[in-house]
Design an enzyme around this catalytic site. Structure first.
Site, mmCIF file in Angstrom:
data_model
loop_
_atom_site.group_PDB
_atom_site.id
_atom_site.type_symbol
_atom_site.label_atom_id
_atom_site.label_comp_id
_atom_site.label_asym_id
_atom_site.label_seq_id
_atom_site.Cartn_x
_atom_site.Cartn_y
_atom_site.Cartn_z
ATOM 1 N N HIS A 1 42.237 50.071 45.186
ATOM 2 C CA HIS A 1 42.461 48.819 45.939
ATOM 3 C C HIS A 1 43.988 48.627 45.971
ATOM 4 O O HIS A 1 44.535 47.745 45.312
ATOM 5 C CB HIS A 1 41.761 47.669 45.226
ATOM 6 C CG HIS A 1 41.602 46.416 46.035
ATOM 7 N ND1 HIS A 1 42.269 46.176 47.224
ATOM 8 C CD2 HIS A 1 40.834 45.316 45.810
ATOM 9 C CE1 HIS A 1 41.917 44.975 47.679
ATOM 10 N NE2 HIS A 1 41.053 44.438 46.841
ATOM 11 N N ARG B 1 39.418 36.925 49.713
ATOM 12 C CA ARG B 1 40.878 37.005 49.670
ATOM 13 C C ARG B 1 41.463 38.137 50.514
ATOM 14 O O ARG B 1 42.414 37.934 51.278
ATOM 15 C CB ARG B 1 41.375 37.222 48.219
ATOM 16 C CG ARG B 1 41.448 35.978 47.401
ATOM 17 C CD ARG B 1 41.107 36.298 45.972
ATOM 18 N NE ARG B 1 39.715 36.655 45.928
ATOM 19 C CZ ARG B 1 38.729 35.741 45.806
ATOM 20 N NH1 ARG B 1 39.021 34.495 45.648
ATOM 21 N NH2 ARG B 1 37.471 36.109 45.822
ATOM 22 N N THR B 2 40.932 39.324 50.347
ATOM 23 C CA THR B 2 41.576 40.479 50.981
ATOM 24 C C THR B 2 41.520 40.360 52.500
ATOM 25 O O THR B 2 42.536 40.509 53.189
ATOM 26 C CB THR B 2 40.902 41.779 50.511
ATOM 27 O OG1 THR B 2 40.851 41.770 49.088
ATOM 28 C CG2 THR B 2 41.672 42.999 50.987
ATOM 29 N N ARG C 1 37.405 47.943 54.246
ATOM 30 C CA ARG C 1 36.750 47.943 52.917
ATOM 31 C C ARG C 1 35.396 48.608 53.080
ATOM 32 O O ARG C 1 34.666 48.325 54.043
ATOM 33 C CB ARG C 1 36.578 46.527 52.385
ATOM 34 C CG ARG C 1 35.715 46.467 51.129
ATOM 35 C CD ARG C 1 35.734 45.115 50.465
ATOM 36 N NE ARG C 1 37.031 44.860 49.855
ATOM 37 C CZ ARG C 1 37.294 43.786 49.106
ATOM 38 N NH1 ARG C 1 36.356 42.894 48.898
ATOM 39 N NH2 ARG C 1 38.487 43.608 48.575
ATOM 40 N N LYS D 1 22.963 50.204 63.254
ATOM 41 C CA LYS D 1 22.049 50.984 64.120
ATOM 42 C C LYS D 1 22.142 52.473 63.809
ATOM 43 O O LYS D 1 21.536 53.281 64.497
ATOM 44 C CB LYS D 1 22.417 50.770 65.587
ATOM 45 C CG LYS D 1 22.391 49.340 66.057
ATOM 46 C CD LYS D 1 22.868 49.289 67.524
ATOM 47 C CE LYS D 1 23.411 47.931 67.882
ATOM 48 N NZ LYS D 1 24.169 47.989 69.144
HETATM 49 N N1 CP Z 1 40.539 40.559 44.923
HETATM 50 C C1 CP Z 1 39.691 40.795 45.961
HETATM 51 O O1 CP Z 1 39.579 41.933 46.443
HETATM 52 O O2 CP Z 1 39.009 39.701 46.388
HETATM 53 P P1 CP Z 1 37.976 39.699 47.594
HETATM 54 O O3 CP Z 1 36.810 40.581 47.174
HETATM 55 O O4 CP Z 1 37.588 38.267 47.786
HETATM 56 O O5 CP Z 1 38.667 40.305 48.786
#
Ligand code: CP
Length: 317
Positions: free
Chosen positions: A144, A66-67, A116, A95
């Site tokens: 998040h 999603r993110t 991320r 590496k």
């Molecule tokens: N909610 C969320 O962060 O989903 P993903 O890990 O799929 O990005």
């Protein structure tokens, strides 16, 4: 070149971007409300070419559906372009390239970086060395913030207000970064929290101290049952397997709660069920057709909210 040394690397001075979004606490209440208003505009009209000519990098050192995809869709709908990787194994970090060098290189190519990373604090570190804005797409069990903004948008849309709500947070409250960010954001809106988690996954003390400091009421329980019958929002979470050092401990708690349709019989009419997703076993699929299930729509809202975040970071500032 003027700079300071950190871990043997030269960190250039005066390069840090001020527009990064690392923690939800980086935004004031007014800024949060402004993002939600902007998101409503993008929901009404998603195709606005305001990022024409901009390049956004998405660096995902951890898996995501999603993110990453909603950020990338947001960029495309705003007329910008995407570079990046969805698997760190395909990048030169495999590496041995440091995060410091990766950020410095990518900032030569992109106008903003969505990142991320499994390490708590990695996004803050990146923001401190990057000349372009960093948007934290999740750093370990820490924060998040873009998820929190879409959670707030979903709560506002379903409840008509963010004020004075009772919010039940269920599942992995220890490692779940989405509940940590949401708790902090809701401090602006006088919430009452019900924390439901097994002892191994209780809300960490630092967040309970935060609640006390901000006069936020909360209760704690290990039982789900119908413990949410007085709640406006039931926020389910996945047990975060990837954060456990001891997989035997994960095995003990992985199926601790499963929400089933019949458990909702006496819940409030306005209750909405949220989940940041992905889900594993914590919501039975029989709940999906219940009108109180909102998690797929919540994920869709992420597109509009991330359009609003990109606009604030890159255009409005
Ligand atoms: N909610 C969320 O962060 O989903 P993903 O890990 O799929 O990005």
């Amino acid at each position: 070149m003027a700079g300071k040394k950190e871990n043997g690397k030269i960190i250039r001075n005066n390069t840090m971007s001020k527009n990064s979004l690392v923690s939800i606490s980086d935004y004031s209440k007014d800024e949060i409300l402004s993002i939600l208003e902007s998101a409503a505009g993008f929901e009404a009209n998603p195709n606005q070419k305001t990022l024409d000519g901009k390049v956004i990098a998405t660096l995902f050192f951890e898996p995501s559906t999603r993110t990453r995809l909603s950020f990338e869709t947001a960029v495309i709908r705003l007329g910008g372009s995407i570079i990046g990787f969805s698997d760190a194994a395909t990048s030169s970090s495999s590496k041995g390239e440091t995060l410091n060098d990766t950020i410095h290189m990518v900032s030569c190519y992109a106008d903003a970086i969505v990142m991320r990373h499994p390490l708590e604090g990695a996004a803050r570190y990146a923001a401190e060395i990057s000349p372009v804005p960093i948007i934290n797409a999740g750093d370990g069990a820490n924060q998040h913030p873009s998820q929190t903004l879409l959670d707030l948008y979903s709560i506002l849309k379903t409840q008509g207000t963010l004020e004075n709500l009772t919010i039940c947070l269920v599942g992995d409250l220890k490692y779940g970064r989405t509940v940590h960010s949401l708790l902090m954001a809701m401090s602006h809106f006088n919430p009452t929290f019900k924390f439901i988690a097994p002892d191994e996954l209780k809300m960490p003390d630092e967040y309970k101290v935060f609640c006390k400091k901000h006069n936020i009421k909360y209760t704690e329980s290990t039982e789900l049952n119908d413990n949410f019958n007085d709640a406006d929002i039931l926020y389910m979470t996945r047990v975060q397997k990837e954060r456990f050092l001891d997989l035997m401990e994960y095995e003990r708690v992985k199926n601790v709660y499963t929400l089933k349709n019949e458990m909702l019989a006496h819940s409030k009419p306005n209750l909405r069920i949220l989940h940041p997703l992905p889900r594993v076993t914590e919501i039975d699929p029989d709940v999906d057709t219940n009108e109180k299930a909102y998690y797929f729509k919540q994920a869709q809202n992420g597109l509009y909210v991330r359009q609003a975040i990109l606009s604030k970071v890159l255009i409005q500032q």
